[in-house]
Scaffold this motif. Structure first.
Motif, short mmCIF file in Angstrom:
data_model
loop_
_atom_site.label_atom_id
_atom_site.label_comp_id
_atom_site.label_asym_id
_atom_site.label_seq_id
_atom_site.Cartn_x
_atom_site.Cartn_y
_atom_site.Cartn_z
N VAL A 32 0.86 -1.18 0.00
CA VAL A 32 0.00 0.00 0.00
C VAL A 32 0.90 1.23 0.00
O VAL A 32 1.75 1.38 0.87
N MET A 33 0.71 2.06 -1.00
CA MET A 33 1.42 3.34 -1.06
C MET A 33 0.42 4.43 -0.75
O MET A 33 -0.53 4.64 -1.52
N GLU A 34 0.61 5.08 0.39
CA GLU A 34 -0.23 6.21 0.74
C GLU A 34 0.60 7.48 0.60
O GLU A 34 1.83 7.42 0.51
N TYR A 107 -3.80 10.86 -7.72
CA TYR A 107 -2.41 11.04 -7.33
C TYR A 107 -1.41 10.96 -8.47
O TYR A 107 -0.22 11.16 -8.27
N ILE A 108 -1.86 10.67 -9.67
CA ILE A 108 -0.92 10.56 -10.77
C ILE A 108 -0.59 11.95 -11.31
O ILE A 108 -1.45 12.66 -11.81
N THR A 119 6.89 1.54 -17.34
CA THR A 119 6.51 2.93 -17.15
C THR A 119 6.76 3.33 -15.71
O THR A 119 6.43 2.59 -14.79
N THR A 120 7.34 4.50 -15.52
CA THR A 120 7.50 5.05 -14.18
C THR A 120 6.40 6.07 -13.96
O THR A 120 6.25 7.02 -14.73
N ILE A 121 5.64 5.84 -12.90
CA ILE A 121 4.56 6.75 -12.49
C ILE A 121 5.16 7.71 -11.47
O ILE A 121 5.81 7.28 -10.51
N ILE A 122 4.95 9.00 -11.65
CA ILE A 122 5.36 9.98 -10.66
C ILE A 122 4.09 10.51 -10.02
O ILE A 122 3.19 11.02 -10.71
N PHE A 123 4.01 10.34 -8.71
CA PHE A 123 2.83 10.75 -7.96
C PHE A 123 2.93 12.22 -7.56
O PHE A 123 4.01 12.81 -7.58
N SER A 127 6.85 10.91 -5.02
CA SER A 127 7.31 9.52 -5.02
C SER A 127 7.00 8.89 -6.37
O SER A 127 6.23 9.43 -7.16
N SER A 128 7.64 7.75 -6.64
CA SER A 128 7.44 7.12 -7.94
C SER A 128 7.28 5.61 -7.80
O SER A 128 7.62 5.03 -6.77
#
Length: 159
Positions: A32-34, A107-108, A119-123, A127-128
């Motif tokens: 879980v990424m919060e 958050y994206i 693919t790298t998602i940057i929030f 954070s990524s």
């Protein structure tokens, strides 16, 4: 991050991602990424999503059926966990697969293609997360979620 065994966890306003991981025994668990912390749950992401939908009086199956009815999306459909709270998430692969990771639309911030076709998602908090799908697929999912959200929220305004 520690493996936290919570009896109840619901997707909430701080949830950025439910990432499918494999533990030492080969079981699919959830990272879980919060927005302000991260931890692990022993359940796979799909079960966490289903439990969250049930907390808000539906189910993952019901939410998928609702998305199909509202927007016509049948493959990798975005869903709304709670419309009142604006909790929209989407899967990166088929939600029928235990190893499906789910991302929170809100958050994206951006995303970029990597040389290995991931693919790298940057929030929005900086954070990524690297996911094993193409940037085109992520772009499509972000756009479909926005479209679904627009349609659903427009219906509420008309009601």
């Amino acid at each position: 991050m520690d493996l936290v065994q919570k009896r109840e966890y619901e997707v909430n306003a701080q949830t950025m991602a439910l990432v499918a991981r494999t533990d030492a025994q080969g079981r699919i668990i959830t990272e879980v990424m919060e927005s302000n912390e991260g931890f692990y749950l022993i359940d796979p992401p799909g079960k966490v999503v289903d439990n969250s939908c049930r907390y808000f009086a539906s189910s993952l199956e019901g939410r998928i059926a609702g998305t199909k009815q509202v927007a016509g999306f049948t493959h990798k459909p975005p869903i709304v966990i709670s419309q009142a709270m604006g909790l929209y998430i989407f899967p990166i692969i088929s939600p029928k697969r235990r190893e499906c990771t789910w991302l929170a639309h809100d958050y994206i911030h951006t995303y970029k293609s990597e040389s290995d076709h991931s693919t790298t998602i940057i929030f929005t908090n900086g954070s990524s997360l690297n996911v094993p799908v193409s940037v085109g697929m992520i772009s499509n999912q972000v756009q479909r979620t926005a479209q679904f959200r627009f349609i659903l929220e427009a219906r509420l305004k008309r009601s």
